[in-house]
Write an enzyme that holds these catalytic residues in place. Sequence first.
Site, PDB file in Angstrom:
ATOM      1  N   ARG A  28      -6.057 -13.725  -1.861  1.00 55.13           N
ATOM      2  CA  ARG A  28      -7.071 -13.206  -2.689  1.00 55.13           C
ATOM      3  C   ARG A  28      -8.637 -14.091  -2.281  1.00 55.13           C
ATOM      4  O   ARG A  28      -9.482 -13.974  -3.264  1.00 55.13           O
ATOM      5  CB  ARG A  28      -6.822 -13.329  -3.963  1.00 55.13           C
ATOM      6  N   ARG A  32     -13.225 -11.722  -6.586  1.00 61.71           N
ATOM      7  CA  ARG A  32     -14.266 -11.796  -7.584  1.00 61.71           C
ATOM      8  C   ARG A  32     -14.939 -12.989  -7.907  1.00 61.71           C
ATOM      9  O   ARG A  32     -15.840 -12.908  -8.630  1.00 61.71           O
ATOM     10  CB  ARG A  32     -13.568 -10.997  -8.907  1.00 61.71           C
ATOM     11  N   ARG A  41     -19.141  -4.956  -4.799  1.00 63.53           N
ATOM     12  CA  ARG A  41     -18.037  -4.019  -5.454  1.00 63.53           C
ATOM     13  C   ARG A  41     -18.853  -3.053  -6.408  1.00 63.53           C
ATOM     14  O   ARG A  41     -18.244  -1.992  -6.651  1.00 63.53           O
ATOM     15  CB  ARG A  41     -17.447  -5.009  -6.119  1.00 63.53           C
ATOM     16  N   ASP A  78      -4.947  -3.249  -0.384  1.00 60.04           N
ATOM     17  CA  ASP A  78      -4.163  -3.550  -1.745  1.00 60.04           C
ATOM     18  C   ASP A  78      -2.600  -3.069  -1.129  1.00 60.04           C
ATOM     19  O   ASP A  78      -2.552  -2.089  -0.564  1.00 60.04           O
ATOM     20  CB  ASP A  78      -4.608  -2.750  -2.824  1.00 60.04           C
ATOM     21  N   TYR A 154       6.028  -1.049  -9.532  1.00 57.59           N
ATOM     22  CA  TYR A 154       4.826  -0.372  -9.760  1.00 57.59           C
ATOM     23  C   TYR A 154       5.020   1.358  -9.870  1.00 57.59           C
ATOM     24  O   TYR A 154       4.477   1.922 -10.491  1.00 57.59           O
ATOM     25  CB  TYR A 154       3.468  -0.613  -9.031  1.00 57.59           C
TER      26      TYR A 154
END
Length: 348
Positions: A28, A32, A41, A78, A154
């Site tokens: 990652r 962020r 973003r 992703d 998921y």
Amino acid sequence: MAQPVTNKPFVDVLSGRRQAVPPIWMMRQAGRYLPEYRELRTKAGSFLDLCFSPELAAEVTLQPVRRFGFDAAIIFSDILVVPYALGREVRFEVGEGPRLDPLDTPDKIATLASEADFTKLEPVCEALSRVRAALSQATALIGFCGAPWTVATYMVAGKGTPDQAPARLLAYRHPEAFATIIDVLVETSIAYLIRQLEAGADALQIFDTWAGVLSPREFARWSVEPTRRIVEGVRKARPDAKIIGFPRGAGAQLPDYVAATGVDAVSIDWTAAPALIRERVQSKVAVQGNLDPLALIAGGAALDQAIDDVLANYASGRLIFNLGHGIQPETPIAHVEQMIARVRAYKG
């Protein structure tokens, strides 16, 4: 046969050659905690819009390499782009994470497409090509997918859950129906990973984030075996493919995972037992990890000690220095700089 030496330290470790200074990147690493990411973003629209814009995804991938000089870039995407390519609705709710249409009964599973629409994934491959063209020759490029078990959790629940109980229950109650999801994901992942190699990836990582919630029998069936099939399928087309497995939380099951899957390296979380990893895993394959992301947030002497522990435990063998999971958004940039400086000062 000996693998040719490259000018990419990351690839050389995967090919069997220990580096005196371990190559370093972070899971990652494009994200962020970086102000340049946050700025881009806000312009991109939705998270999937960012993933599927080759220009923007390439820029986000390159940001941490420019800032920190990491030895590898990992394509910004992703794991849930694969269900999207299989025709499932996938969206990301701000502050809540991914949302999908649940495949929580055998009847619903019967509606799953057997083949993906790979035109939906072409933007990821274009982004990979753009990044490869922009990277220095010394910097490796990593492609990835989610392991079938983790992606299926998921798809079954329609979201992330604390222990992925919906998928575990479905696998116990309706193993044949659940195996349908796994089989489709295996075949789709093979084709997707081969496309990523063709687009310029030097290596691949298979993220099995939820492997650690499975019992040993279920781990062998739903984590190890599907990963083995993916590795075998990719290598059938690309015998030289370098593949890292990350069965997070696998613990003492890691030696069996490595032996069965055929991966070139295994990523370990920060709870891994050093002696077991050194003696029964790193003696066979390269190891990647395993700094606690919270130590990176803490900084200071605690971070120095945690870094030194990773190096003391694993740097005498083949090591790619990384975190034990993804970097957290609140991580100070100065702490990342502290980590890189300390790892690169290592005298191995």
